[in-house]
Design a protein around this motif. Sequence first.
Motif, PDB file in Angstrom:
ATOM      1  N   ASN A   1      45.382 -74.463 -15.993  1.00  0.00           N
ATOM      2  CA  ASN A   1      46.728 -74.761 -15.723  1.00  0.00           C
ATOM      3  C   ASN A   1      46.888 -75.706 -17.138  1.00  0.00           C
ATOM      4  OD1 ASN A   1      47.394 -74.038 -13.329  1.00  0.00           O
ATOM      5  ND2 ASN A   1      46.325 -75.852 -12.333  1.00  0.00           N
TER       6      ASN A   1
ATOM      7  N   LEU B   1      47.658 -73.007 -19.750  1.00  0.00           N
ATOM      8  CA  LEU B   1      48.965 -72.390 -19.267  1.00  0.00           C
ATOM      9  C   LEU B   1      50.250 -73.235 -20.009  1.00  0.00           C
ATOM     10  CD1 LEU B   1      48.437 -70.642 -15.800  1.00  0.00           C
ATOM     11  CD2 LEU B   1      48.970 -69.454 -18.119  1.00  0.00           C
TER      12      LEU B   1
ATOM     13  N   GLU C   1      53.191 -72.560 -22.610  1.00  0.00           N
ATOM     14  CA  GLU C   1      54.502 -72.877 -22.318  1.00  0.00           C
ATOM     15  C   GLU C   1      55.161 -73.604 -23.532  1.00  0.00           C
ATOM     16  OE1 GLU C   1      54.749 -74.622 -18.621  1.00  0.00           O
ATOM     17  OE2 GLU C   1      54.293 -72.671 -17.487  1.00  0.00           O
TER      18      GLU C   1
ATOM     19  N   LEU D   1      43.510 -64.246 -18.416  1.00  0.00           N
ATOM     20  CA  LEU D   1      44.703 -64.251 -18.222  1.00  0.00           C
ATOM     21  C   LEU D   1      45.527 -62.957 -18.751  1.00  0.00           C
ATOM     22  CD1 LEU D   1      45.798 -67.993 -19.631  1.00  0.00           C
ATOM     23  CD2 LEU D   1      46.048 -67.108 -17.232  1.00  0.00           C
TER      24      LEU D   1
ATOM     25  N   GLU E   1      44.669 -60.623 -15.806  1.00  0.00           N
ATOM     26  CA  GLU E   1      46.190 -61.036 -14.733  1.00  0.00           C
ATOM     27  C   GLU E   1      47.365 -60.723 -15.096  1.00  0.00           C
ATOM     28  OE1 GLU E   1      44.986 -62.439 -11.639  1.00  0.00           O
ATOM     29  OE2 GLU E   1      42.998 -61.461 -12.412  1.00  0.00           O
TER      30      GLU E   1
ATOM     31  N   GLN F   1      49.293 -62.386 -17.093  1.00  0.00           N
ATOM     32  CA  GLN F   1      50.000 -63.670 -17.436  1.00  0.00           C
ATOM     33  C   GLN F   1      50.206 -63.797 -18.906  1.00  0.00           C
ATOM     34  OE1 GLN F   1      47.520 -66.088 -14.236  1.00  0.00           O
ATOM     35  NE2 GLN F   1      49.205 -67.189 -14.637  1.00  0.00           N
ATOM     36  N   VAL F   2      49.451 -63.309 -19.714  1.00  0.00           N
ATOM     37  CA  VAL F   2      49.455 -63.332 -21.017  1.00  0.00           C
ATOM     38  C   VAL F   2      49.293 -61.988 -21.718  1.00  0.00           C
ATOM     39  CG1 VAL F   2      48.159 -64.199 -23.143  1.00  0.00           C
ATOM     40  CG2 VAL F   2      48.272 -65.649 -21.240  1.00  0.00           C
ATOM     41  N   THR F   3      50.336 -61.802 -22.899  1.00  0.00           N
ATOM     42  CA  THR F   3      49.934 -60.664 -23.822  1.00  0.00           C
ATOM     43  C   THR F   3      49.409 -60.944 -24.999  1.00  0.00           C
ATOM     44  OG1 THR F   3      52.284 -60.061 -23.001  1.00  0.00           O
ATOM     45  CG2 THR F   3      51.686 -59.219 -25.143  1.00  0.00           C
TER      46      THR F   3
ATOM     47  N   LEU G   1      52.828 -66.116 -23.667  1.00  0.00           N
ATOM     48  CA  LEU G   1      52.948 -66.014 -22.297  1.00  0.00           C
ATOM     49  C   LEU G   1      53.932 -64.858 -22.004  1.00  0.00           C
ATOM     50  CD1 LEU G   1      53.697 -69.341 -20.816  1.00  0.00           C
ATOM     51  CD2 LEU G   1      51.555 -68.051 -20.368  1.00  0.00           C
ATOM     52  N   LYS G   2      53.570 -63.852 -20.913  1.00  0.00           N
ATOM     53  CA  LYS G   2      54.256 -62.809 -20.706  1.00  0.00           C
ATOM     54  C   LYS G   2      55.498 -63.119 -19.866  1.00  0.00           C
ATOM     55  CE  LYS G   2      52.163 -58.960 -19.794  1.00  0.00           C
ATOM     56  NZ  LYS G   2      51.449 -57.751 -19.260  1.00  0.00           N
TER      57      LYS G   2
END
Length: 225
Positions: free
Chosen positions: A162, A165, A169, A198, A201, A203-205, A222-223
């Motif tokens: 978290n 992430l 952001e 990530l 999963e 969630q991330v590029t 972040l995707k």
Amino acid sequence: MTYNVLIVEDDPMVAMINEQYVRKNKNFNVSGSCRNGQEAIAFLEEHKVDLVILDVFMPFMDGVETLKKIREGKFNTEVIMVTAANDTATLENTMHLGVIDYLIKPFAYERFQVALEKFAAHASALKEANVLDQNSVDNIISNTKKLSPKDYPKGIQEKTLNLILSCLECKKGWTTGDCIAETVGLSSVTIRHYMNYLVQEGQVTESINYETGGRPSMLYTLKKG
């Protein structure tokens, strides 16, 4: 929801920077600024404040003593310590008094925003918990909905995930693993492990930057959607 913030800092330049950082987050409003702990306690007695950004080294009443007074006075506010003190004793004292985060000067703008978002997640979890059960308690303590350990592969911790992430952001664009590592205070090896997870999963590029003049580096964002 907008949260009211009090900045307690004796250095006018640092206080101004902290105020600018707070105002860049649309969910926070600067209610006031104080030069020492005595002024801060007087301000809290007259105004409702959700979050205090509190320095340690100040005249008349230092940050640790101010934090004790805040707890003794049962003011309904959370505290983020901002200090040049990097000794474990100060960290331990403030953690025992329930600070929500601890920032060591000089800190990056992104790390400051991570601290604000950590507070917001904690406050939101408290507000949403109408009836306490184990899940809601876990949610409040961890600032986010807690999953069982089996939901994560070995070496992946929810709080660290978290934090990373939240950092992504704040970056609002492509960034390197080394930049993330410096912001959140983790090793590049650890960040690479989490970024691989990530990416898997969805969630991330990730992308490769070949224009480094040397060895190519990985970029992450972040995707969207």
